[in-house]
Design a protein around this motif. Structure first.
Motif, mmCIF file in Angstrom:
data_model
loop_
_atom_site.group_PDB
_atom_site.id
_atom_site.type_symbol
_atom_site.label_atom_id
_atom_site.label_comp_id
_atom_site.label_asym_id
_atom_site.label_seq_id
_atom_site.Cartn_x
_atom_site.Cartn_y
_atom_site.Cartn_z
ATOM 1 N N ASN A 40 51.862 -34.840 -80.125
ATOM 2 C CA ASN A 40 51.906 -33.984 -79.411
ATOM 3 C C ASN A 40 52.073 -33.943 -78.199
ATOM 4 O O ASN A 40 52.247 -33.245 -77.441
ATOM 5 C CB ASN A 40 50.498 -33.233 -80.335
ATOM 6 C CG ASN A 40 50.814 -32.472 -81.825
ATOM 7 O OD1 ASN A 40 51.905 -33.066 -82.648
ATOM 8 N ND2 ASN A 40 49.835 -31.615 -82.173
ATOM 9 N N ASN A 41 50.672 -34.377 -77.834
ATOM 10 C CA ASN A 41 50.633 -35.276 -76.300
ATOM 11 C C ASN A 41 49.527 -35.924 -76.133
ATOM 12 O O ASN A 41 49.400 -36.269 -76.808
ATOM 13 C CB ASN A 41 49.498 -33.507 -75.763
ATOM 14 C CG ASN A 41 48.780 -33.566 -76.090
ATOM 15 O OD1 ASN A 41 48.545 -33.374 -77.638
ATOM 16 N ND2 ASN A 41 47.673 -33.421 -75.370
ATOM 17 N N VAL A 42 49.632 -36.239 -74.721
ATOM 18 C CA VAL A 42 48.950 -37.355 -74.469
ATOM 19 C C VAL A 42 47.873 -37.208 -73.090
ATOM 20 O O VAL A 42 47.822 -36.258 -72.794
ATOM 21 C CB VAL A 42 49.655 -38.628 -74.045
ATOM 22 C CG1 VAL A 42 48.802 -39.820 -72.894
ATOM 23 C CG2 VAL A 42 50.746 -38.812 -74.457
ATOM 24 N N GLU A 43 46.697 -37.547 -73.668
ATOM 25 C CA GLU A 43 45.351 -36.731 -72.956
ATOM 26 C C GLU A 43 44.211 -37.566 -72.284
ATOM 27 O O GLU A 43 44.620 -39.447 -72.505
ATOM 28 C CB GLU A 43 44.417 -35.897 -73.731
ATOM 29 C CG GLU A 43 44.339 -34.877 -74.103
ATOM 30 C CD GLU A 43 43.263 -34.390 -75.718
ATOM 31 O OE1 GLU A 43 42.616 -35.413 -75.954
ATOM 32 O OE2 GLU A 43 43.931 -33.653 -76.192
ATOM 33 N N VAL A 44 44.734 -38.259 -70.620
ATOM 34 C CA VAL A 44 44.808 -39.217 -69.463
ATOM 35 C C VAL A 44 42.769 -38.984 -69.671
ATOM 36 O O VAL A 44 42.740 -37.517 -69.073
ATOM 37 C CB VAL A 44 45.102 -39.473 -68.303
ATOM 38 C CG1 VAL A 44 44.666 -40.387 -67.894
ATOM 39 C CG2 VAL A 44 46.760 -39.731 -68.890
ATOM 40 N N MET A 45 42.485 -40.375 -69.773
ATOM 41 C CA MET A 45 41.041 -40.010 -69.668
ATOM 42 C C MET A 45 40.509 -40.660 -68.861
ATOM 43 O O MET A 45 39.340 -41.390 -68.614
ATOM 44 C CB MET A 45 39.684 -39.706 -71.425
ATOM 45 C CG MET A 45 40.776 -38.567 -72.256
ATOM 46 S SD MET A 45 39.828 -38.262 -73.686
ATOM 47 C CE MET A 45 40.148 -40.423 -74.750
ATOM 48 N N GLY A 46 41.073 -41.332 -67.488
ATOM 49 C CA GLY A 46 40.614 -42.161 -66.619
ATOM 50 C C GLY A 46 40.340 -43.793 -67.639
ATOM 51 O O GLY A 46 41.811 -43.959 -66.871
ATOM 52 N N ARG A 47 39.601 -44.064 -67.881
ATOM 53 C CA ARG A 47 39.492 -45.864 -68.426
ATOM 54 C C ARG A 47 40.598 -45.680 -69.494
ATOM 55 O O ARG A 47 41.174 -46.797 -69.621
ATOM 56 C CB ARG A 47 38.489 -46.152 -69.260
ATOM 57 C CG ARG A 47 37.745 -47.039 -69.325
ATOM 58 C CD ARG A 47 37.197 -47.591 -70.020
ATOM 59 N NE ARG A 47 36.948 -46.709 -71.121
ATOM 60 C CZ ARG A 47 35.219 -46.213 -72.230
ATOM 61 N NH1 ARG A 47 34.784 -46.951 -72.016
ATOM 62 N NH2 ARG A 47 35.794 -45.505 -73.371
ATOM 63 N N ASP A 48 41.239 -44.786 -70.262
ATOM 64 C CA ASP A 48 41.727 -45.517 -71.914
ATOM 65 C C ASP A 48 42.526 -43.419 -71.972
ATOM 66 O O ASP A 48 41.937 -43.111 -71.225
ATOM 67 C CB ASP A 48 41.117 -45.505 -72.559
ATOM 68 C CG ASP A 48 39.687 -44.875 -72.934
ATOM 69 O OD1 ASP A 48 38.624 -44.888 -73.551
ATOM 70 O OD2 ASP A 48 39.677 -43.654 -73.150
#
Ligand code: ADP
Ligand code: MG
Length: 368
Positions: A302-310
């Motif tokens: 579906n999608n990729v969520e970038v959250m900084g560390r991971d």
């Protein structure tokens, strides 16, 4: 002070007289709270947390079973004679009294050898007020305080009698998110400094996990599992516990074991030595997925969520019971999935749990 529950049960008559029947609010609880520890009673609303707490403090009578403080059987003792401090969700301060008067109040009715002089009372009140850091607010009325400050006053009032056991019933529920975090760290600090055996009731798993030496996970009046927070997270005894702990929540798939192999859909994902053929649920923690372009489990991206560390990858799979699968990938290198419509995963065995589909109890894979 060690606290011990032995086969404690509480049965209420039904609230609805027409329907009749009874509610087993607490069903045969046996556990021990070691001296000086903080234990969290954790479970969804209505599972019997408050009832358990009220029986420990004596506000509710046990239908059967016994409660011990140290070696003393306190089952029949009234709340005043148990030496407990109680803090509720809604602070319950006296609005017409100042902070100081609120804190002093429990000391004014002490009788016999417990009776204190005025000077002793004031000294005690200031000692606990300092401990919870409200000693500069002593002349204010509750209405002139924030929610967090009011809850500190309630904690000071519970501590001023130097209770043997401190009981907290959802004490952070009325605070906003930031204060909740701050106050829970505060409660932990106060508990460590005083060394008072403490029972902390909450429906919030993150709160219980972060603050407790030990958690008791409950469902419908029945204990599901007792242990250190990390141990329970790493080794859930059944599907309920696996789903109740963890953010983001565990991903659950429907699957099967055949010839000692675990399948999700047609994909053979892991060995399952020692488990006989059957339908199962497969729980995979978000950190239990390892990206591998040849991995057995194929999911629609579906999608990729970038959250900084991971990085969190959101995908779907027909066998998933959750609407979407959320995996957390710790990546040192930048992850580029642009143009991809699929992702493939290996499952990490220590992050993957198998449950019998009927009983929802954990099935354990034999080691080689
Ligand atoms: P929790 O604190 O975990 O939300 P409670 O201990 O308040 O749960 O309640 C457990 C169960 O006992 C619920 O089903 C509730 O409706 C029932 N219950 C609690 N107190 C009473 C009461 N005084 N009379 C009848 N039923 C009660
Ligand atoms: Mg409650």
């Amino acid at each position: 002070m060690k606290v011990e529950l032995k086969n404690v049960t509480k049965i209420f008559p039904s609230r609805n007289k027409k329907v009749g029947g009874e509610v087993v609010a607490v069903n045969d609880f046996t556990f021990e709270i070691p001296d000086g520890k903080l234990i969290g009673l954790l479970g969804p609303s209505g599972c019997g947390k408050s009832t358990t707490l009220y029986m420990i403090c004596g506000l509710q009578k046990c239908t059967s079973g016994q409660i011990f403080f140290g070696d003393n059987d306190v089952t029949e003792l009234s709340p005043e004679n148990r030496g407990v401090g109680l803090v509720f969700q809604n602070y319950a301060l006296y609005p017409h009294m100042t902070v100081k008067q609120n804190i002093l109040f429990p000391l004014q009715n002490l009788k016999g050898e417990d009776k204190l002089t005025k000077a002793e009372m004031i000294e005690r009140a200031y000692t606990v007020a300092k401990l919870v850091q409200i000693d500069d607010l002593m002349e204010r009325k509750p209405s002139e305080l924030s929610g967090g400050q009011q809850q500190r006053v309630a904690i000071a009032r519970a501590l001023v009698k130097m209770p043997r056991v401190l009981l907290l019933d959802e004490p952070l529920s009325n605070l906003d998110a930031r204060l909740r975090l701050q106050t829970r760290e505060e409660i932990r600090r106060i508990q460590r400094e005083t060394g008072i055996t403490t029972v902390f009731v909450t429906h919030d798993q993150e709160e219980a996990m972060s603050i407790s030496d030990m958690i008791v996970v409950m469902k419908l009046g029945v204990i599901q599992q007792i242990g250190k927070p990390q141990d329970v997270y790493d080794n859930p005894a059944n599907l309920f516990v696996a789903k109740f702990l963890g953010t983001p929540p565990i991903n659950v798939f429907s699957g099967r074991v055949q010839d000692e192999k675990l399948y999700i859909g047609d994909a053979e994902v892991l060995p399952a030595k020692g488990i006989s053929d059957r339908e199962v649920y497969v729980g995979v923690r978000p950190e239990g997925f390892a990206l591998n372009e040849n991995g057995a489990l194929c999911c629609k991206l579906n999608n990729v969520e970038v959250m900084g560390r991971d990085v969190s990858i959101v995908s779907t799979n027909e066998a998933s019971l959750n609407p979407v699968i959320r995996s957390i990938i710790y990546s040192d290198t930048r992850l580029d999935l642009s143009g991809h419509t699929e992702v493939r995963y290996d499952l990490k065995p220590i992050k993957t749990f198998i449950f019998d589909k009927e009983t929802e109890e954990r099935l354990y894979v034999e080691e080689n």
